[in-house]
Each structure stands twice: as structure tokens, then as C-alpha cells.
Scaffold this motif. Sequence first.
Motif, PDB file in Angstrom:
ATOM      1  N   LYS A 813      61.547  -1.885  38.907  1.00 25.24           N
ATOM      2  CA  LYS A 813      61.156  -2.603  37.685  1.00 25.24           C
ATOM      3  C   LYS A 813      61.566  -1.801  36.455  1.00 25.24           C
ATOM      4  O   LYS A 813      60.736  -1.269  35.727  1.00 25.24           O
ATOM      5  CB  LYS A 813      59.650  -2.858  37.700  1.00 25.24           C
ATOM      6  CG  LYS A 813      59.190  -3.710  38.879  1.00 25.24           C
ATOM      7  CD  LYS A 813      57.686  -3.923  38.850  1.00 25.24           C
ATOM      8  CE  LYS A 813      57.228  -4.784  40.015  1.00 25.24           C
ATOM      9  NZ  LYS A 813      55.758  -5.003  39.995  1.00 25.24           N
ATOM     10  N   GLU A 815      62.671  -2.929  33.776  1.00 24.38           N
ATOM     11  CA  GLU A 815      62.347  -3.589  32.511  1.00 24.38           C
ATOM     12  C   GLU A 815      61.038  -3.091  31.931  1.00 24.38           C
ATOM     13  O   GLU A 815      60.715  -3.367  30.767  1.00 24.38           O
ATOM     14  CB  GLU A 815      62.282  -5.104  32.713  1.00 24.38           C
ATOM     15  CG  GLU A 815      61.160  -5.595  33.631  1.00 24.38           C
ATOM     16  CD  GLU A 815      61.546  -5.601  35.101  1.00 24.38           C
ATOM     17  OE1 GLU A 815      60.845  -6.258  35.884  1.00 24.38           O
ATOM     18  OE2 GLU A 815      62.564  -4.954  35.440  1.00 24.38           O
ATOM     19  N   PHE A 816      60.289  -2.319  32.724  1.00 25.24           N
ATOM     20  CA  PHE A 816      59.025  -1.757  32.255  1.00 25.24           C
ATOM     21  C   PHE A 816      59.213  -0.271  31.962  1.00 25.24           C
ATOM     22  O   PHE A 816      60.040   0.413  32.576  1.00 25.24           O
ATOM     23  CB  PHE A 816      57.925  -1.937  33.297  1.00 25.24           C
ATOM     24  CG  PHE A 816      57.561  -3.371  33.556  1.00 25.24           C
ATOM     25  CD1 PHE A 816      56.707  -4.063  32.698  1.00 25.24           C
ATOM     26  CD2 PHE A 816      58.087  -4.055  34.647  1.00 25.24           C
ATOM     27  CE1 PHE A 816      56.375  -5.374  32.931  1.00 25.24           C
ATOM     28  CE2 PHE A 816      57.762  -5.372  34.888  1.00 25.24           C
ATOM     29  CZ  PHE A 816      56.916  -6.046  34.026  1.00 25.24           C
ATOM     30  N   ASP A 819      55.689   4.898  32.650  1.00 26.19           N
ATOM     31  CA  ASP A 819      54.779   5.853  32.012  1.00 26.19           C
ATOM     32  C   ASP A 819      54.315   6.943  32.965  1.00 26.19           C
ATOM     33  O   ASP A 819      53.773   7.963  32.525  1.00 26.19           O
ATOM     34  CB  ASP A 819      53.577   5.139  31.397  1.00 26.19           C
ATOM     35  CG  ASP A 819      52.885   4.204  32.384  1.00 26.19           C
ATOM     36  OD1 ASP A 819      53.447   3.971  33.471  1.00 26.19           O
ATOM     37  OD2 ASP A 819      51.793   3.704  32.075  1.00 26.19           O
ATOM     38  N   GLN A 852      57.755   5.808  24.675  1.00 29.19           N
ATOM     39  CA  GLN A 852      57.819   4.393  25.011  1.00 29.19           C
ATOM     40  C   GLN A 852      58.608   3.641  23.942  1.00 29.19           C
ATOM     41  O   GLN A 852      58.231   3.626  22.766  1.00 29.19           O
ATOM     42  CB  GLN A 852      56.416   3.795  25.122  1.00 29.19           C
ATOM     43  CG  GLN A 852      56.407   2.317  25.476  1.00 29.19           C
ATOM     44  CD  GLN A 852      54.994   1.785  25.634  1.00 29.19           C
ATOM     45  OE1 GLN A 852      54.055   2.551  25.789  1.00 29.19           O
ATOM     46  NE2 GLN A 852      54.848   0.468  25.594  1.00 29.19           N
ATOM     47  N   GLY A 855      58.674  -2.655  22.372  1.00 33.09           N
ATOM     48  CA  GLY A 855      58.897  -3.877  23.138  1.00 33.09           C
ATOM     49  C   GLY A 855      58.841  -3.715  24.638  1.00 33.09           C
ATOM     50  O   GLY A 855      58.900  -4.714  25.364  1.00 33.09           O
ATOM     51  N   MET A 856      58.725  -2.489  25.146  1.00 31.87           N
ATOM     52  CA  MET A 856      58.642  -2.285  26.592  1.00 31.87           C
ATOM     53  C   MET A 856      57.187  -2.127  27.007  1.00 31.87           C
ATOM     54  O   MET A 856      56.412  -1.412  26.362  1.00 31.87           O
ATOM     55  CB  MET A 856      59.432  -1.050  27.026  1.00 31.87           C
ATOM     56  CG  MET A 856      60.939  -1.210  26.953  1.00 31.87           C
ATOM     57  SD  MET A 856      61.829   0.184  27.722  1.00 31.87           S
ATOM     58  CE  MET A 856      61.528  -0.166  29.461  1.00 31.87           C
ATOM     59  N   THR A 857      56.811  -2.779  28.096  1.00 29.40           N
ATOM     60  CA  THR A 857      55.445  -2.707  28.620  1.00 29.40           C
ATOM     61  C   THR A 857      55.363  -1.586  29.644  1.00 29.40           C
ATOM     62  O   THR A 857      56.263  -1.446  30.487  1.00 29.40           O
ATOM     63  CB  THR A 857      55.052  -4.041  29.279  1.00 29.40           C
ATOM     64  OG1 THR A 857      55.211  -5.091  28.336  1.00 29.40           O
ATOM     65  CG2 THR A 857      53.610  -3.997  29.777  1.00 29.40           C
ATOM     66  N   PRO A 858      54.329  -0.747  29.605  1.00 30.74           N
ATOM     67  CA  PRO A 858      54.193   0.295  30.637  1.00 30.74           C
ATOM     68  C   PRO A 858      54.107  -0.307  32.029  1.00 30.74           C
ATOM     69  O   PRO A 858      53.507  -1.375  32.227  1.00 30.74           O
ATOM     70  CB  PRO A 858      52.901   1.023  30.244  1.00 30.74           C
ATOM     71  CG  PRO A 858      52.720   0.714  28.802  1.00 30.74           C
ATOM     72  CD  PRO A 858      53.283  -0.651  28.581  1.00 30.74           C
ATOM     73  N   SER A 860      52.399   0.696  34.405  1.00 27.40           N
ATOM     74  CA  SER A 860      51.016   0.692  34.878  1.00 27.40           C
ATOM     75  C   SER A 860      50.284  -0.575  34.473  1.00 27.40           C
ATOM     76  O   SER A 860      49.261  -0.917  35.058  1.00 27.40           O
ATOM     77  CB  SER A 860      50.274   1.917  34.331  1.00 27.40           C
ATOM     78  OG  SER A 860      50.294   1.922  32.913  1.00 27.40           O
ATOM     79  N   GLU A 861      50.800  -1.283  33.445  1.00 26.36           N
ATOM     80  CA  GLU A 861      50.189  -2.531  32.995  1.00 26.36           C
ATOM     81  C   GLU A 861      50.970  -3.748  33.452  1.00 26.36           C
ATOM     82  O   GLU A 861      50.671  -4.869  33.036  1.00 26.36           O
ATOM     83  CB  GLU A 861      50.092  -2.527  31.465  1.00 26.36           C
ATOM     84  CG  GLU A 861      49.274  -1.368  30.901  1.00 26.36           C
ATOM     85  CD  GLU A 861      49.294  -1.341  29.384  1.00 26.36           C
ATOM     86  OE1 GLU A 861      49.816  -2.318  28.788  1.00 26.36           O
ATOM     87  OE2 GLU A 861      48.793  -0.351  28.801  1.00 26.36           O
ATOM     88  N   ALA A 862      51.975  -3.546  34.274  1.00 24.64           N
ATOM     89  CA  ALA A 862      52.787  -4.672  34.750  1.00 24.64           C
ATOM     90  C   ALA A 862      51.971  -5.545  35.687  1.00 24.64           C
ATOM     91  O   ALA A 862      51.166  -5.042  36.479  1.00 24.64           O
ATOM     92  CB  ALA A 862      54.025  -4.149  35.461  1.00 24.64           C
TER      93      ALA A 862
END
Length: 919
Positions: A813, A815-816, A819, A852, A855-858, A860-862
Motif C-alpha cells: 500500500k 499510496e499510504f 508511519d 508525512q 495529502g497522504m494518509t498514514p 496505520s489509519e488505512a
Amino acid sequence: MNRFKVSKFRHTEARPPRREAWISDIRAGTASSYGNHIKSSCSLVVFNADRPGTLGIVPLESQGKSKKNVAYLGCHSDLVTDFGFSPFDDHLLATGSADKMVKLWRLPATPAGQDLPSAPGVVLGPENFQVDVLKFHPTSDTVLVSASNKAVKVWDLALQHTLTELDTHSDQVQSVAWSSDGVLLGTSCKDKELRIFDPRTKPTVSQSTQGHENHRDSRLVWTNSREHLLSTGLNQMREHEVKLWDTRCFSCALTSFTLNTSPGSLIPLLDADSGLLILGGKGENLIYCYEVSLQQATLTQVNQCVLETKCRGMALVPRRALAVLACEVLRVLQLSESAIMPISYVVPRKAVEFHEDLFSDAVGSVPATTAQGWWAGDNQQVQRISLNPAHQPHASFISCLVPTELSSPTAAQLQEVPVGDTDPSEGSFSSPPSSLTSPSTPSSLGRSLSSTSGIGTSSSQRSLQSLLGPSSKFRHAQGTVLHRDTHITNLKGLNLTTPGESDGFCANRLHVAVPLLSTGGQVAILELRKPGRLPDTALPTLQNGVPVTDLTWDPFDLYRLAVAGEDARIRLWRVPPEGLREVLTTPEAILTGHTEKIYSLRFHPLASDVLASSSYDLSVRIWDLQAEMEKIRLQGHRDQIFSMAWSPDGQLLATVCKDGKVRIFDPRRSPEPIQEGPGPEGGRGARVVWVCEGRCLLVSGFDSRSERQLLLYGAGSLAGGPLAVLGLDVAPSTLLPYYDPDTGLILLTGKGDTRVFVYELLPEVPFFLECNSFTSSDPHKTECEVQQVEFARGLRLRQTSLEPVAFRLPRVKKEFFQDDVYPETAVCWEPALSAAAWLGGANAQHRRLNLQPPGMTPVSEAPREAPTRRTLPSSVYLEEKSDEQKKEELLSAMVAKLGNREDPLPQDSFEGVDEDEWD
């Protein structure tokens, strides 16, 4: 009537087992020593594993699935050179190591289900040199002999002191052996002499003679008679040689014979009761069996056995563990690279019964005397027992040296590892966090293994971790040379002979400084943001006037370069912002003070305008660059200073020296070292770097055998020696370490090497987690491509080019934002203090930066995707097909399988890594 007595063992057969009976998929060690690398008691088998200081343990007799269970015990901080079981207690093991210590351990009866104590029961030493060989006494359980270089000591294990030390050896002792009654002690030495001692009478030699003409590894074993012993070695033609000696006429051998020519050592295993002698060479797949006849003074060959694998070590199983009803007179355990093969020697008999003519009474398991009794002159012998199953069981013995109560469930050192799934490259090391920790090691050193290795805290994951051992989440890291468009090529006249204390070149995010071979100490400045082919004309350079010994960029000023020269001066250069367009001959400043040429330069990690330099005048000087003067001078070195390093908080300075010492200084408080400890034994070069948030020191150097090694020290306990030692390979260049504090990864490579070693460092056992190795300098973390999960970028300097190398972690992944790989990093390119503030006693820390991207999501929060079950429609199962249809489908499938070259490979269907990561 026959003139000669017919041997009852003349028809003995060697019966190697099928592969199903092997203990397979192990990882045996390759390091050389005078030990046999494998030993057996009536219950357990112990062998040298491939990790330094580690032994593998497996039950001797196992059935079914438990036969494939191997446990690993981390017992020393360096190579285990020799080890052996007590002849009376099947679970008491003595180990000797290159860390100069002798330890006694109590092993569990079932390694898969019990724990070991958190520390050895008895610790002897340290010796002056590594411990080479060990041997328990044949009649007392508390007497042990050890050999370390030229010294041979007889120990009282109960009182933990030496009874006597035997002298007169002029070179390294290679083997020791007790006579069967425990009165005499024989040694073989590298000076080609065989010696016999009576340790209780005098420490000097009683008898001696020249054994073998070659000084290579010679061995000594005693027969069941005090008057006869056997030796093995090499003659002048490098042929393996076996000799039978009589101590009453020790000037020449009674008989001898030669075997083949081989570079490996010959291992002799003698069963004194039957007189059968097993001979096998390390690195060979041929085992010989001879019968020793003392009455006729002959050595008669019984058979020879060709095996599938090459031998790394051999051991005899004690007679009390033999299958006597099957007429098994010997059992040999052969250790190979990946398996242990038990080889049974059987005398064919028709009747399935106990044959008294084959099995004389064996030595029992109850000692006859104590160490003090033996030393006082007690020669009482161990009571012998019958091997007839009808007369068993016999009395057992448990030594009081290491009580069983020392075992602790909370301090487990031995964990079960399914051998078929073990892969050391995956970090599957089964020693838990306490197995290598010395008594002086703090118990709360750093983060836990679960968080470091990337293993979660669920019960199933914890079970997996306890089964496989800790592993690094960076174990699949890949090093990739970036596209040719990023290379700087057509380099000419590079200086490839910079001193060993220098890294050879240095880089920051903008420039690379490379010394040139031309006269005048010229340094070329390359622009990293202008890759491509350099012109054929001469490059503009910095003219130092003398050969360059070291150079480094100011971490807080991208355009300032410090250069050390052989004239004992430090020159500070300023590169123009637009790049070097002309030759510069006048530096910004010149620092003078050293009286001999300078080894190395190190800028302070937190304070601006603070520079440390080491010199051949055996001093370390700290400079205030703003005032252009020396402020502090450190003393205490007695030889060449190989390397120095600032602690991450900038308060301490560590050095490693050719005098074999590692030192820590607090420069603002004292010019003398505040701590001092033993460093690498080799004097060819070394490097030091602070790791694990400044709580540990890592030193790369050489051992006495010129093998490159890594030594990890606790920063607060240098005097106690290294916490762990990791041997790598044999190469001439010193390993240059580059440590990333965010990931805990250490990257190591040497000048001229084609490989980069990558390890994750832990402040607790197993200390080193191996990752995929690849070849580096270290720009800032902000130069890495976070979107490609790039955690480090280096530069590979070749003879004509400079190539960027990216180290990336395969992730699905992308795209994330990963972290777990990118914690907040220190802004190490901005100073936290001024030189005046630091010299005045102030301390500070770098501010932290979140990497980070917007616009990128961690990760761990995906959102977690629910697994989908693949099912076929019911029509597939309900549809009836004719035989012709089935035949046609089968034929079509076979043709497609054989003819379609575009079918994906099996690994293409694996999940967890993107396809572009396999390029």
C-alpha cells in the motif's frame, strides 16, 4: 589352531540412515577451532550453530514430529570454540569461547518444553587468550581442564579456582586428554610435541616426544590403558597420520599409518571399551573405522563408509545410549552444513538378544571422587555397569554444581524452533532477550523486541514471535542503483589510497568532495544536482598543498568543507553557492596546533562551529571555528587513534585505538577518559559509532584471525567488554558504518567491497537482526523518496563514476504514508547550539520534523479490507461431463501448460510485494 586372534568386530557394518532419520534443516557454524563442533550425552546433542556464541540443542532420541525440533542457546558473546558434556550428568554442559570465558550450563531434559536459567551456573575466567579446548575429568565431576593458548589449567569447579597450571608449552595447545583412570594428562601442541603430565605431582612435563612433523591441528586420545595413547596429525607431505604410543617407551611410536592428503583436520573418536577408532576429516565425506589392539600393538581397518554430506564435526554417542539388542556397538553423529546424520555400527548376529562378548561392562554415571579428594591422591575408579537391559535401570547422578532450581520461566533462554521453517536470514533466531546479556547489562535497555521487529501484540502474533524469534521489519530491504541519468561519470585521477582512518570521500545534499591523485592535495567538488558526464578537461579543485588525510562537510553549512593534511593543519574551505568554477588556493581559515599529521575530523552534531580532530601526536583536539582556535585537548591514548564519534546528544566523545581500547570522554569536564574497555583484538583498523539512542557503541574491526567483526558495547559499561560480537567475513578493508537513528539500521561496507551489510540493531538479545544485504554516505532523510518507501540513500564511488544507491522497503500500500518506517526525524541540518554555548556547558536537542507528505494518509489509519472467500458457482459441481470431454480438457490443459511460455511464474502470484519491486 589360528596363530592370530580373530576379531569379534571384523564383520562390523556401518549403516547410514535414510534422510527421514536425519536431523535436517539446521544451520551449522563454519568457524574453525580445535573442537569437534558437536557433542552428545545419553539425552541431548549439542552443536555449533551459524551465529557466534550460539549452540544448537536437539534431543538424542526423539520420535515423530519432535525429532525436527531444534533449540538455540546463546551462551557467549563470541565464537564457542569447544564444549563438552559431563561424563556423569547428561544435562551439564561446559562451554569455552573466544570471549576468554568458561561457563557451565544445565540444559533441560526436554528442550522443547523447559527453560534454562537466565545465567550460567558457573563462570570461570577471563583468561588472557581465547579458550581453545575443554575436557571433564573421567572420575570426578568437579574437575575440568582447559587450554588457552599456551596455558593449561586444571579447575576445581566446586570452589571455582585452579588446582594447578601446567607450563612448558612453547606454542598453542591443540588438544588435551585424560588417561582413563584420571591420573595422567596428555597434550598436543603446535610446537609438534606430545607431552604427558602428572598434574598432582608437579606442574612441569613428565614425558615428551615429537609427535607429527607438521604443526597443523594434532589430536590426542587415551586408550583404556594408562600406558597407551593415540595421536593424529599431518606429516611433511600433509598426509593424515595416526600413531599408537606406549608411555613406557615414549621416544618412538609403536605403529603408525597414513591416510589421504587433505587440508581439513582429522577427528579421532575412540571407544576405549571396544577398542574401535573412528577417523573422519573435516570437509570430507569418508569415515574410517579401525580396531586398536594393545596386546599386538596394531591398528586394523574394519571398514570405511562413504556418506552423502561433507563433515563439519563428529561425536560418539555414549555406550549407555546404544541399542544393544540390535548389536549396535557404536553410533557416530556426523555434523554437516544443514543436517546431523546418526551412523550406526552394527555387528550382524542372528539372535535378537544381549551378546556379552560384544558389550563389556561400561563406565557408570556416578563419580568416584570429588575434586579435593582427587587432588589429595584419591585414585578410586568409577564403578562399571552392565549394558544388559535386564540389569537396568542403573543409578543416575545429578551434579550439584548447577542446581536445577536455577531454571526460571521468566528468564527463558531456550526456545523451540521447528527446523524446517528456520531461516536465519529472516531473523529467525530463537535466543530470547536474556541469553547473551551479561550480568552488568541493564535490564531496561531500550525498546521491546515486539515493537522493533514489527510484530504486533495480539496473542497469535506473540506466539509466532516466541516460536520464530524476533525478526526485523526491514529484512526485505532492497538496495537499487538508480538510473544512469542520475550518475556522475567520466571521473579521472581519483585518489584511491587515502589513509585507512578516512572514508575516502564525503557528501552532503548538494556536493561531493573527492580527493584526487594529482600533487598538491587537490580536492574536486562535484554537484549532485548536475549529474552526467564530466568534461575531459581538468576540473577546478581546492589546492591544499599537501596530501589529504581526511575531509568532512559542515552539517550546518552546506558550503563549508574541512580538510586535514599531512602537515598537521586543518583547512576550512568555502565553496561558492554557484559551484566551483575555478581553482581555489586560499582557504577560509587554517587551524594549527597538532604536531603530527591528522587522522580524522568530526563536526559536532548539535553545536555549530565545533570540530574534533585526532592526530598522530596521540591527542584529540576540539576547535572553536568561529574563534579559529583550540579549546580542548584530550589525552590518554597510547597508540594510533583509529576513529572517533560524538554521542547523539553531543556531550560525549568515543574513540577506538590501536592499543586495543575503546574510550569515552566527557570533553567539557576532563581531558582524561571517563570510561575505558577492551576493543577489537586486530590492529588493522576500526570504526566507532553511537547507536540505540546513544545507549550503545558499535565498533567495527578485526579479530585475531583477521576476520571482520562487529562489537556492541553498553555505553555505561565499557569495562565489562562487549555485549555481543558478530563475525562477518575475511577482507582487508575496515567496515565503514552508517547508522540511521530513526530506523535503527546500520549499513556497513568497506573500501573495495561489492557488498553492503544491513542490520537492525537492538540494545538487547539478539542485538543484531540481519536484513537483505546489497553498497554507501548518508544525505539527509528529507532527500529520500517517502512515496517509494525509501529509508536511506547512499553514494557508490567507483573508479570512473559516482552512482546513487537507494535503499527501499517493499510495501503493498504505497499510496499510504508508512508511519511505522518514518517516525519524526531530527532536523540535523540546523544547529541547536552555538560553539560558545556548548563550550559553556549548555545542552540541547534538535527539533523534530514529520515527514508525512501533504495529502497522504498514514498506513496505520488505512481502512482494513475484509478477506474475501473465493467460491465457485454450484453449476460447476452439478454439471456432468462425458469421458471424452474430460479427456479433451485434460489434453488441452497439458498442451497449454507445456506450450504457453507467457504463463506467470509461481512467485508472481505471491501477495505482499508489488510487481515492480521484483525488478
